[in-house]
Write a protein that holds these residues in place. Structure first.
Motif, PDB file in Angstrom:
ATOM      1  N   PHE B   7     123.582  75.151  13.190  1.00  0.00           N
ATOM      2  CA  PHE B   7     124.955  74.871  13.597  1.00  0.00           C
ATOM      3  C   PHE B   7     125.053  74.728  15.112  1.00  0.00           C
ATOM      4  O   PHE B   7     125.616  73.762  15.632  1.00  0.00           O
ATOM      5  N   ASP B   8     124.473  75.701  15.826  1.00  0.00           N
ATOM      6  CA  ASP B   8     124.509  75.647  17.299  1.00  0.00           C
ATOM      7  C   ASP B   8     123.883  74.346  17.798  1.00  0.00           C
ATOM      8  O   ASP B   8     124.450  73.650  18.639  1.00  0.00           O
ATOM      9  N   ALA B   9     122.691  74.052  17.272  1.00  0.00           N
ATOM     10  CA  ALA B   9     121.941  72.893  17.748  1.00  0.00           C
ATOM     11  C   ALA B   9     122.736  71.617  17.500  1.00  0.00           C
ATOM     12  O   ALA B   9     122.834  70.745  18.376  1.00  0.00           O
ATOM     13  N   THR B  10     123.345  71.515  16.333  1.00  0.00           N
ATOM     14  CA  THR B  10     124.099  70.309  15.991  1.00  0.00           C
ATOM     15  C   THR B  10     125.310  70.140  16.902  1.00  0.00           C
ATOM     16  O   THR B  10     125.550  69.064  17.431  1.00  0.00           O
ATOM     17  N   PHE B  11     126.046  71.239  17.097  1.00  0.00           N
ATOM     18  CA  PHE B  11     127.271  71.054  17.879  1.00  0.00           C
ATOM     19  C   PHE B  11     126.987  70.774  19.343  1.00  0.00           C
ATOM     20  O   PHE B  11     127.683  69.984  19.977  1.00  0.00           O
ATOM     21  N   VAL B  12     125.904  71.322  19.872  1.00  0.00           N
ATOM     22  CA  VAL B  12     125.555  71.008  21.262  1.00  0.00           C
ATOM     23  C   VAL B  12     125.099  69.544  21.372  1.00  0.00           C
ATOM     24  O   VAL B  12     125.515  68.826  22.282  1.00  0.00           O
ATOM     25  N   ARG B  13     124.286  69.106  20.414  1.00  0.00           N
ATOM     26  CA  ARG B  13     123.841  67.700  20.432  1.00  0.00           C
ATOM     27  C   ARG B  13     125.025  66.739  20.305  1.00  0.00           C
ATOM     28  O   ARG B  13     125.117  65.744  21.010  1.00  0.00           O
ATOM     29  N   GLN B  14     125.943  67.070  19.409  1.00  0.00           N
ATOM     30  CA  GLN B  14     127.122  66.214  19.231  1.00  0.00           C
ATOM     31  C   GLN B  14     127.924  66.134  20.522  1.00  0.00           C
ATOM     32  O   GLN B  14     128.407  65.074  20.905  1.00  0.00           O
ATOM     33  N   ARG B  15     128.057  67.277  21.174  1.00  0.00           N
ATOM     34  CA  ARG B  15     128.839  67.320  22.404  1.00  0.00           C
ATOM     35  C   ARG B  15     128.187  66.461  23.484  1.00  0.00           C
ATOM     36  O   ARG B  15     128.877  65.772  24.241  1.00  0.00           O
ATOM     37  N   VAL B  16     126.859  66.494  23.560  1.00  0.00           N
ATOM     38  CA  VAL B  16     126.158  65.694  24.567  1.00  0.00           C
ATOM     39  C   VAL B  16     126.410  64.208  24.320  1.00  0.00           C
ATOM     40  O   VAL B  16     126.736  63.455  25.246  1.00  0.00           O
ATOM     41  N   SER B  17     126.312  63.786  23.072  1.00  0.00           N
ATOM     42  CA  SER B  17     126.473  62.350  22.819  1.00  0.00           C
ATOM     43  C   SER B  17     127.931  61.924  23.024  1.00  0.00           C
ATOM     44  O   SER B  17     128.200  60.840  23.527  1.00  0.00           O
ATOM     45  N   GLN B  18     128.842  62.827  22.688  1.00  0.00           N
ATOM     46  CA  GLN B  18     130.254  62.564  22.949  1.00  0.00           C
ATOM     47  C   GLN B  18     130.500  62.349  24.445  1.00  0.00           C
ATOM     48  O   GLN B  18     131.138  61.390  24.863  1.00  0.00           O
ATOM     49  N   PHE B  19     129.954  63.255  25.243  1.00  0.00           N
ATOM     50  CA  PHE B  19     130.195  63.180  26.683  1.00  0.00           C
ATOM     51  C   PHE B  19     129.469  61.974  27.286  1.00  0.00           C
ATOM     52  O   PHE B  19     129.991  61.323  28.201  1.00  0.00           O
ATOM     53  N   ALA B  20     128.286  61.654  26.768  1.00  0.00           N
ATOM     54  CA  ALA B  20     127.561  60.481  27.252  1.00  0.00           C
ATOM     55  C   ALA B  20     128.430  59.240  27.074  1.00  0.00           C
ATOM     56  O   ALA B  20     128.526  58.385  27.965  1.00  0.00           O
ATOM     57  N   ASP B  21     129.086  59.167  25.942  1.00  0.00           N
ATOM     58  CA  ASP B  21     129.969  58.035  25.653  1.00  0.00           C
ATOM     59  C   ASP B  21     131.161  58.026  26.617  1.00  0.00           C
ATOM     60  O   ASP B  21     131.561  56.981  27.125  1.00  0.00           O
ATOM     61  N   GLN B  22     131.715  59.209  26.878  1.00  0.00           N
ATOM     62  CA  GLN B  22     132.862  59.300  27.783  1.00  0.00           C
ATOM     63  C   GLN B  22     132.481  58.880  29.204  1.00  0.00           C
ATOM     64  O   GLN B  22     133.232  58.173  29.880  1.00  0.00           O
ATOM     65  N   VAL B  23     131.299  59.301  29.649  1.00  0.00           N
ATOM     66  CA  VAL B  23     130.837  58.925  30.990  1.00  0.00           C
ATOM     67  C   VAL B  23     130.643  57.413  31.065  1.00  0.00           C
ATOM     68  O   VAL B  23     131.051  56.759  32.028  1.00  0.00           O
ATOM     69  N   GLU B  24     130.054  56.859  30.028  1.00  0.00           N
ATOM     70  CA  GLU B  24     129.816  55.419  30.015  1.00  0.00           C
ATOM     71  C   GLU B  24     131.138  54.657  30.111  1.00  0.00           C
ATOM     72  O   GLU B  24     131.272  53.702  30.886  1.00  0.00           O
ATOM     73  N   ARG B  25     132.109  55.104  29.341  1.00  0.00           N
ATOM     74  CA  ARG B  25     133.412  54.420  29.376  1.00  0.00           C
ATOM     75  C   ARG B  25     134.086  54.592  30.732  1.00  0.00           C
ATOM     76  O   ARG B  25     134.728  53.682  31.236  1.00  0.00           O
ATOM     77  N   ARG B  26     133.910  55.759  31.333  1.00  0.00           N
ATOM     78  CA  ARG B  26     134.499  55.981  32.659  1.00  0.00           C
ATOM     79  C   ARG B  26     133.856  55.059  33.689  1.00  0.00           C
ATOM     80  O   ARG B  26     134.540  54.444  34.504  1.00  0.00           O
ATOM     81  N   LEU B  27     132.526  54.963  33.660  1.00  0.00           N
ATOM     82  CA  LEU B  27     131.833  54.137  34.651  1.00  0.00           C
ATOM     83  C   LEU B  27     132.165  52.660  34.481  1.00  0.00           C
ATOM     84  O   LEU B  27     132.177  51.899  35.441  1.00  0.00           O
ATOM     85  N   LYS B  28     132.475  52.273  33.242  1.00  0.00           N
ATOM     86  CA  LYS B  28     132.876  50.879  33.007  1.00  0.00           C
ATOM     87  C   LYS B  28     134.347  50.648  33.330  1.00  0.00           C
ATOM     88  O   LYS B  28     134.837  49.528  33.218  1.00  0.00           O
ATOM     89  N   GLY B  29     135.064  51.725  33.639  1.00  0.00           N
ATOM     90  CA  GLY B  29     136.476  51.569  33.967  1.00  0.00           C
ATOM     91  C   GLY B  29     137.376  51.524  32.739  1.00  0.00           C
ATOM     92  O   GLY B  29     138.545  51.165  32.832  1.00  0.00           O
ATOM     93  N   GLU B  30     136.852  51.897  31.588  1.00  0.00           N
ATOM     94  CA  GLU B  30     137.670  51.847  30.368  1.00  0.00           C
ATOM     95  C   GLU B  30     138.628  53.028  30.259  1.00  0.00           C
ATOM     96  O   GLU B  30     139.608  52.954  29.544  1.00  0.00           O
ATOM     97  N   ILE B  31     138.294  54.109  30.955  1.00  0.00           N
ATOM     98  CA  ILE B  31     139.252  55.222  31.036  1.00  0.00           C
ATOM     99  C   ILE B  31     139.465  55.593  32.502  1.00  0.00           C
ATOM    100  O   ILE B  31     138.572  55.417  33.334  1.00  0.00           O
ATOM    101  N   THR B  32     140.658  56.088  32.796  1.00  0.00           N
ATOM    102  CA  THR B  32     141.001  56.385  34.191  1.00  0.00           C
ATOM    103  C   THR B  32     140.495  57.780  34.565  1.00  0.00           C
ATOM    104  O   THR B  32     140.120  58.575  33.697  1.00  0.00           O
ATOM    105  N   GLU B  33     140.546  58.056  35.873  1.00  0.00           N
ATOM    106  CA  GLU B  33     140.127  59.374  36.340  1.00  0.00           C
ATOM    107  C   GLU B  33     141.023  60.465  35.755  1.00  0.00           C
ATOM    108  O   GLU B  33     140.549  61.539  35.387  1.00  0.00           O
ATOM    109  N   ASP B  34     142.322  60.174  35.660  1.00  0.00           N
ATOM    110  CA  ASP B  34     143.238  61.173  35.094  1.00  0.00           C
ATOM    111  C   ASP B  34     142.878  61.496  33.644  1.00  0.00           C
ATOM    112  O   ASP B  34     143.021  62.629  33.198  1.00  0.00           O
ATOM    113  N   GLU B  35     142.427  60.487  32.922  1.00  0.00           N
ATOM    114  CA  GLU B  35     142.019  60.728  31.530  1.00  0.00           C
ATOM    115  C   GLU B  35     140.662  61.434  31.462  1.00  0.00           C
ATOM    116  O   GLU B  35     140.410  62.259  30.588  1.00  0.00           O
ATOM    117  N   PHE B  36     139.806  61.085  32.415  1.00  0.00           N
ATOM    118  CA  PHE B  36     138.430  61.568  32.362  1.00  0.00           C
ATOM    119  C   PHE B  36     138.256  62.982  32.902  1.00  0.00           C
ATOM    120  O   PHE B  36     137.433  63.750  32.402  1.00  0.00           O
TER     121      PHE B  36
END
Lengths: 139, 551
Positions: B7-36
């Motif tokens: 359970f621990d391993a899965t939720f940490v891995r999921q969180r990493v991939s979630q955040f990787a996606d969020q960073v990618e969208r931020r760097l592309k300008g798809e989300i604003t700093e206030d959202e990020f």
């Protein structure tokens, strides 16, 4: 509880947050400055600084509109009109996800070198003042 | 050590991939700093003066050699070759690029680490006595309970948006080395009359702009009920804690404004409703978690080590180190060794990648691969044979890590201050370096004895200045750094908040002022055995005030 000077700061910060909430978040420090100070004279030379979004590095706005690491290459502004235009353009770069945390800072210029007035900004410009033998030298 | 389950391993891995996606969208300008911004903060990423800062959680300060090596690797590859151990038993990297953070988190996940809940208004890293499981004086190892609290509080939907951040500390010993009375909740593991485990519960301690010592909420909560009881406290806080003013939102303000008796009533009412429900702690679950924290199998040894004694007799530096940096272990012939991250003139809490690797190697070779981070910003080898101390000392010395000053005046806590922190008003680290140099001579430190100096660069008090025997708070006075001195603070079971002694000092003046206080103490103490704190408590502030400002 005894009154403390920090309470003044908290009250101001709180007021700003309330204003931000009331306007649906469509406000930031720089816009407030533009609104408040657009017509006031520039008291001393200023430059625009920010952190680059992708790596967080401290950058300064050059006259060309690019953001550069070298503070001496920053555009030194000493008239209100120019400042308003530069700040508006900088906010555009925030919207374009190039930089974050834009601020206009007071500087002095001597022998072609730009030195921020505030210690905080000098540390941002020239790096931490800490010394340490074990820190590797970096570019 | 605790190992991630599926359970621990899965939720940490999921969180990493979630955040990787969020960073990618931020760097592309798809989300604003206030959202990020709230998203990055939930993953430990701050923006400081010079760069982003990544704060990595070290649950209850316990690390393996493998994890330490990974931190060294991250420091070398993604940062400037060093990391900074904090007063929350965490590590901070001061220079990572946002675009690299997903890779860093991914590398951390591989060694069962993450940066979740190292920021935001949630339950932060649960801290514990750094000698846990090893100290001679503990009722029991507090870490299994810290781990249970970690599991309960991780991504807890009800407690992810509290009025303000929330810090829990656990100690297993009556002598409090975890500063539990300075936390939102402090727990002390105790033994009941029947030998069963329970907890004394303290609530509403904290530092910051309104420092307060925690009040006792319950003298003894049985083990089976502790999660339900802590949950009840959080529920009451979540409901009644102030949300109108962030400076009055911590639970200490609720305790102060409501009164401990009424608050206790509210908690008891809530507790009665949830007690014995899903939050009951089954003995078999406690046993399962405790198994992860079983102490290593130590060889039976005699109480004294001829090897160490002979080496001490031969080497005065080792003798001094052994006198200063060893803490009595529960198993005879063993010790807990403090690796000071306070080299004279250096930066409190900093370690280079090479030093982290050296510590990992030393722990692996001599100390069961176990390392602790203390809230005093040092590292600990909790289980070490006295016979091995000379060899460990040599290895530490080779890595520049043999400073003999644990608990001495140069063992200074300092926040990053204006050199790094976006919130700071004044610098802390250069002050720590100068004070360390001023008092660094071994004879001078020995003359002074146990004395803590703690430095914060702003009122948020990350440098624990309120509980320093000598506390220093940096403020901004008309654009100049200015430092207030407070005396008599103390973080242990006789906790007290230091009192500001008088007008502050310039950056240049404060070093001399501290020395004036120290010299006054040496002159005034009843005997060399009377510590600074004892002398201050006996004499009060008057003689120190007089020494600083004249009659």
């Amino acid at each position: 509880m005894k009154w403390q000077w920090q309470d003044v700061f908290s009250a101001t910060a709180l007021l700003f947050e309330k204003l931000k909430q009331a306007l649906g978040g469509a406000i930031d420090y720089v816009s407030v400055r533009i609104a408040c100070l657009a017509d006031t004279p520039v008291p001393m030379p200023e430059i625009l600084t920010a952190n680059r979004l992708s790596d967080g590095d401290v950058v300064y706005r050059a006259a060309s509109g690019t953001w550069v690491a070298d503070i001496d290459a920053a555009e030194v502004i000493d008239d209100a009109e120019r400042r308003t235009a530069a700040e508006a353009a900088a906010l555009g770069d925030v919207s374009a996800s190039l930089v974050v945390e834009v601020a206009t800072i007071a500087v002095s210029v001597a022998d072609g070198h730009v030195v921020p007035k505030r210690l905080r900004e000098r540390i941002r410009a020239f790096g931490p003042t800490v010394k340490s033998d074990h820190r590797p030298v970096t570019a | 050590m605790y190992r991630y389950d599926e359970f621990d391993a899965t939720f940490v891995r999921q969180r990493v991939s979630q955040f990787a996606d969020q960073v990618e969208r931020r760097l592309k300008g798809e989300i604003t700093e206030d959202e990020f911004k709230p998203l990055r903060l939930m993953n430990g990423v701050y923006l400081q003066l010079h760069a982003y800062m990544l704060r990595v959680a070290i649950p209850y300060g316990t690390l393996s050699s493998t994890q330490m090596r990974r931190l060294a690797h991250i420091a070398r590859v993604y940062d400037k070759g060093y990391g900074h151990f904090t007063t929350r038993q965490n590590i901070q990297f001061n220079w990572p690029a946002l675009k690299d953070v997903p890779s860093i988190l991914s590398e951390l996940a591989e060694v069962e680490m993450h940066a979740i809940q190292t920021s935001g208004n949630c339950i932060r890293n649960v801290t514990a006595d750094h000698f846990a499981g090893a100290a001679f004086d503990e009722a029991d190892d507090p870490r299994p309970y810290a781990e249970i609290l970690r599991q309960w509080s991780s991504l807890h939907p009800e407690f992810s948006f509290l009025p303000r951040k929330f810090k829990i500390a656990v100690t297993g010993a009556g002598h409090d080395r975890a500063a539990i009375r300075l936390h939102d909740i402090g727990l002390e593991v105790k033994r009941g009359k029947d030998g069963g485990i329970g907890f004394a519960v303290y609530v509403g301690g904290g530092q910051g702009r309104t420092p307060m010592i925690a009040r006792e909420l319950a003298a003894f909560v049985p083990e089976a009920d502790i999660l339900a009881y802590v949950d009840a406290i959080l529920r009451v806080y979540n409901l009644f804690g102030r949300r109108d003013n962030k400076y009055k939102a911590r639970i200490k303000i609720l305790v102060h404004e409501t009164g401990i008796d009424e608050l206790r009533q509210l908690v008891e009412d809530e507790f009665r409703q949830i007690r014995g429900g899903v939050l009951g702690l089954p003995a078999e679950e406690v046993a399962r978690i405790r198994a992860y924290f079983e102490p290593p199998t130590l060889t039976t040894r005699s109480g004294t080590s001829a090897t160490l004694e002979a080496a001490r007799a031969e080497n005065p530096a080792l003798d001094r180190f052994a006198r200063q940096n060893l803490h009595r272990h529960k198993a005879q012939g063993h010790t807990s060794l403090t690796i000071s991250l306070k080299p004279i003139g250096g930066i409190p809490g900093d370690a280079s990648a090479e030093q982290m690797e050296a510590v990992a190697d030393i722990a692996e070779r001599w100390a069961f691969s176990e390392i602790r981070v203390s809230h005093e910003q040092n590292l600990i080898l909790p289980h070490l044979a006295l016979d091995d101390v000379p060899a460990v000392y040599e290895a530490l010395a080779a890595a520049g890590l043999a400073t003999a000053n644990a608990g001495a005046i140069t063992d200074i806590i300092a926040c990053p201050g204006l050199d790094y922190c976006a919130l700071a008003n004044a610098r802390s680290i250069p002050l720590a370096s100068q004070l360390s140099e001023r008092f660094g001579a071994p004879e001078r430190q020995d003359e002074i004895g146990p004395l803590s100096i703690k430095i914060s660069g702003c009122i948020n008090a990350c440098g624990h200045h309120h509980v320093g025997h000598i506390g220093i708070l940096g403020v901004d006075r008309k654009g100049e750094e200015f430092y207030q001195i407070s005396l008599g603070g103390n973080p242990d079971e006789s906790a007290s908040i230091g009192q500001i002694i008088g007008p502050g000092f310039s950056a240049e003046g404060v070093i001399d002022a501290v020395e004036t206080v120290v010299d006054a103490y040496i002159k005034l103490r009843a005997s060399p055995d009377e510590t600074f704190l004892a002398a201050y408590r006996r004499l009060g502030e008057a003689p120190f005030k007089e020494a600083l400002y004249g009659a």
